[in-house]
Every structure is written in structure tokens, then in C-alpha cells.
Design an enzyme around this catalytic site. Structure first.
Site, short mmCIF file in Angstrom:
data_model
loop_
_atom_site.label_atom_id
_atom_site.label_comp_id
_atom_site.label_asym_id
_atom_site.label_seq_id
_atom_site.Cartn_x
_atom_site.Cartn_y
_atom_site.Cartn_z
N GLU A 166 17.82 20.13 -15.76
CA GLU A 166 17.98 19.45 -17.04
C GLU A 166 16.65 19.00 -17.64
O GLU A 166 16.37 17.80 -17.76
CB GLU A 166 18.95 18.28 -16.91
CG GLU A 166 20.34 18.71 -16.45
CD GLU A 166 21.33 17.55 -16.36
OE1 GLU A 166 20.94 16.40 -16.65
OE2 GLU A 166 22.50 17.80 -16.02
N GLU A 364 26.38 22.54 -12.10
CA GLU A 364 27.03 21.23 -11.97
C GLU A 364 28.25 21.20 -12.87
O GLU A 364 28.21 21.67 -14.01
CB GLU A 364 26.12 20.06 -12.39
CG GLU A 364 25.02 19.72 -11.43
CD GLU A 364 24.17 18.54 -11.93
OE1 GLU A 364 24.72 17.66 -12.64
OE2 GLU A 364 22.98 18.52 -11.62
#
Length: 463
Positions: A166, A364
Site C-alpha cells: 500500500e 489482503e
């Protein structure tokens, strides 16, 4: 209906070093920004829980990896802690860390669990943050050297590397929206941080290619699909802008090799452009990844702005849209976010149609629940809501794969309840329950369901 997946599909879970390893006396780990912030800004952390008190992977890795094997995992993602391996961020390597990571990787491989290793998960070494962190261009070379050290030390044990988890978050949460240390609120500085992170990614991949290491390398992106309130042109523009700032600006530079022209025009208009050199642009265009990880938790619903932004205020993407709370939306009230399984399908189609159908996997996806002990019966958390969440997301993923999406795997967040940044242990995500008092880790109902899915290469669901 039966949903089947290929026998070589990656099944497992994900975590990060700072969120799982914890600390033990004599580990010689250096301090990172989360170690520092959770102590010095302790009031910002749920129940005041610091990084000292995570899920003890540093101590329990053998038992934990056996627990992964008990659920038939064939893969597991975690990260290397930069400040554990190189305590000052540059210079001397910590021999205790080398031993730990080698043993951990050996244990995973011995159990037939493929290590997916990420190099950076929000955890800047404090010594480097003191000179500006990713704002300082010198840190690019420090990161490059750190990546090369990891490849050299552990390259024979790792087939799947990732440069960042991220990459938007350290910039957006740390330099614009006051959620992560250093708690800066300044768009131009955030943009510079993000650009330097992208350059770090490119330099690591360049080193990996030049080093001739075996295996694949990629990056893990947080994608929040954007949906407009209506088809009114003002709402469509709001959605376009939210997507441009938070997704397209990063997706395009990573997957296509250049920033979108539209973002440059807007930032130039508002005097928010970061410094980007000609050499930077050449490096961006030359960088290609092998595998993309996608983290998906929620959609972003937006509408046209209902007020004019304060011209003296802090420039931000929210100048161009308002968040929209759709009536009837299905909520995870523990986290205050919408549950929208079809979003995973929409992401898959975007990758397929706009980014060359690159190989990717769900790195995720998960549901965090507060006070999960209320579902504890006979020493097992009866988390049927997590099973339902998995079924719905996997069925939409399966549909995208049937339509040609090159998804190679699915990793749940997370293996065992872990420390989650400012929320600490408020919301539980794991297949295993973590007893915070004793350290005992016991499987939840969802873990046994997931094991069954892996062993049967699929599941049945009533539609």
C-alpha cells in the site's frame, strides 16, 4: 453452486513484521516510526497498546507456521522489518535478525508454505525518519541498499518478493490526513513522499533484475473502487476525481510507467507538483513488475461537492468530491465501513481491461470485528460472519476468473489476530484467536472452513 479453483491456486494469509513480530530482550532491533509513535503519542492508540505487544511471531514462528500447515496453507505473506535487519536504516546488519529471518523462511519452506516476502509495510526506521524519511531523496538509496541486502541474504529461500505494501498509505495517512506518524498535513509534501516511494520501488526492481535473482517481484496495492451516487455529470466527475487521486495516479505509474496527464494538470494549477526529474521519468517507464497484489476491504462512494472548499485550507483530493453514504448500505459496524463483495469483481475486471490482464492475487481481504469474544463458545470463536464474508468475496472473484481474470491466489487478512496500527487489538481479523493475556492462539470456526476450502480446492454456496 460449486466454486472450484485450480490445484496451484495460492491459499493463505497475510501479516506484517511490525504487526506480528513483537520485541524480545536482546533482539537488537532498531526503532521504527511505529515503535516511536506508539510510545510518544500513546494517546492516539486504542487502549494504549504499543508495538511491544503484538502477536509474538518472533518468539512463536515455529508453532505459528505449524498452525498454518494445520490449515493447509500453501503460501503466507509477511514483511521483513527494515529496522530489525538494519537497525539504523543504513550500515550494520543485525546478525540476530539474519538468523531469525533465515530460520523463519526455512520453516515455511519445510512445511510447503511458499513465502511471499514484502520489503516495506509502513515501518520506516526512526533514524531515517529523523532526516525526513521518504521526503528526503537520500532515503531512496538507503532503501535500494536495504532491498539488495534482503535479496542477497534471503534470495535463495524466496520466490515471491514485493517492494511495498500500500504505497499510497505512508504518503496519504502520514503526510495529509493526520492518521500515521509523522502527522504532517501538507499535500505537496505528501505528493513528494509518494513519488519517492515509487522511485524506491523502481530502484529495488532494477537491482533485482540486475542481480539475476530467481523468482518474481511485484508490489501490493490498496485499491478502493469508486462508485458515483448517480449518473448525473457532477457525480460522475466527483467519482472520476476520487479515482484519479487515490487509484489511477498510482496504478498508472506502477503498471504503465507514467503519471496520468490529468493529475499533473491539476497539481500544476494548484501549485502542488512534486519534484520529478527527467531521469525519474525514464526510470518509471523502464520498470515492469511480474505480479500484482491487491488489498480490498471496502468501496468508496462519492457525490458532487455540496460546498466550496476553503481556499485558504489544506489542498486535498476531497476538494473535488464529497463522500456519499448510500441508503441501505451493508455495514461492518465495528470498523464503520461498507461491506461490498462485488467490489472485488470490479477490481479484477479493471485489471483485466485497463492494465493488460497482469497476473495478480488478492493479497489482503478481511473483516475486523470488535469484542469478538462474545462469539466464543466451547473455546472456539463461532465467526460465521467471517465465513459468509469469505464465501461472498470468493464467489465474485471466481466469476471474474471464469471471465478470464488472471488471479493466482487469495490471502486473508490475517492468520492470527494482530496489532492493527492505531486500532491495536480493537478489531480482530484472524483465523486464529489471540489471547492477549496468555498468548495462546486457538483456531476459529472460519479457519476450519478455510482449511476445507483449500483441501477441496473450492466450496459450495447456496445462491
Amino acid at each position: 453452486m460449486h466454486y472450484s479453483f485450480s490445484k496451484d491456486f495460492f491459499w493463505g494469509a497475510a501479516t506484517s513484521a511490525t504487526q506480528s513480530e513483537g520485541r524480545v530482550e536482546g533482539d537488537r532491533k532498531g526503532e521504527n516510526i511505529w515503535d516511536y509513535a506508539s510510545k510518544e503519542y500513546n494517546h492516539r492508540f486504542f487502549d494504549g497498546v504499543t508495538t511491544e505487544q503484538t502477536s509474538r511471531f518472533y518468539e512463536d514462528y515455529q508453532e505459528d507456521i505449524q498452525k498454518m500447515a494445520d490449515l493447509s496453507f500453501n503460501s503466507f505473506r509477511t514483511s521483513i522489518s527494515w529496522s530489525r535487519l538494519i537497525p539504523d536504516g543504513v550500515g550494520e546488519v543485525n546478525p540476530e535478525a539474519v538468523v531469525f529471518y533465515n530460520q523463519m523462511l526455512d520453516e515455511l519452506n519445510a512445511k510447503g508454505i511458499q513465502p511471499f516476502i514484502n520489503l516495506y509495510h509502513f515501518d520506516m526506521p526512526m533514524k531515517l525518519q529523523e532526516i525526513g524519511g521518504f521526503e528526503n531523496r537520500e532515503v531512496i538509496q538507503a532503501y535500494k541498499k536495504y532491498a539488495e541486502t534482503c535479496f542477497e541474504l534471503f534470495g535463495d529461500k524466496v520466490a515471491y518478493w514485493f517492494t511495498f505494501n500500500e504505497p499510497m498509505i505512508p504518503a496519504e495517512a502520514g503526510y495529509l490526513h493526520d492518521r500515521h506518524y509523522p502527522y504532517v498535513v501538507d499535500f505537496k509534501r505528501a505528493a513528494q513522499v509518494l513519488h519517492h516511494i515509487v522511485l524506491c520501488h523502481c530502484e529495488a526492481i532494477k537491482s533485482f533484475r540486475e542481480g539475476g535473482y530467481s523468482g518474481k517481484i511485484g508490489i501490493i496495492m490498496d485499491v478502493i473502487p469508486v462508485y458515483p451516487r448517480s449518473q448525473h455529470p457532477a457525480d460522475l466527475y466527483a467519482a472520476e476525481m476520487a479515482d484519479l487521486f487515490y487509484t489511477k495516479s498510482l496504478n498508472d505509474v506502477i503498471l504503465k510507467g507514467f503519471y496520468p496527464e490529468e493529475i499533473g494538470e491539476i497539481l500544476r494549477k494548484y501549485d502542488q507538483l512534486p519534484v520529478v526529474t527527467t531521469a525519474d521519468k525514464e526510470l518509471l517507464s523502464a520498470t515492469k513488475i511480474d505480479l500484482l497484489g491487491i488489498n480490498y476491504y471496502r468501496p468508496r462512494r462519492v457525490k458532487a461537492r455540496e460546498s466550496v472548499p476553503n481556499p485558504e485550507g489544506v489542498f486535498s483530493p476531497e476538494w473535488f468530491y464529497d463522500n456519499y453514504e448510500m441508503p441501505g448500505r451493508r455495514m461492518n459496524t465495528s470498523r464503520g465501513i461498507e461491506i461490498y463483495p462485488k467490489g472485488l469483481y470490479d477490481i479484477a475486471k479493471k485489471i483485466q481491461n485497463e492494465y493488460g490482464n497482469i497476473d495478480w492475487f488478492v493479497s489482503e481481504n478481511g473483516i475486523g470485528i470488535q469484542d469478538e469474544e462474545q462469539y466464543l463458545q466451547d473455546d472456539m470463536v463461532q465467526d460465521d460472519y467471517r465465513i459468509e464474508f469469505l464465501e461472498e468475496h470468493l464467489s465474485w472473484l471466481h466469476q471474474a476468473m471464469e471471465e478470464g481474470s488472471n488471479c493466482l491466489g487469495y490471502h486473508m487478512w490475517t492468520f492470527v489476530d494482530c496489532w492493527s496500527w492505531i486500532n491495536a487489538f480493537k478489531n480482530r481479523y484472524g483465523f486464529y484467536r489471540m489471547n492477549l493475556e496468555t498468548g495462546e492462539k486457538t483456531v476459529k470456526k472460519s479457519g476450519l472452513w478455510f482449511k476445507d476450502v483449500i483441501e477441496n480446492q473450492g466450496f459450495d454456496k447456496n445462491n
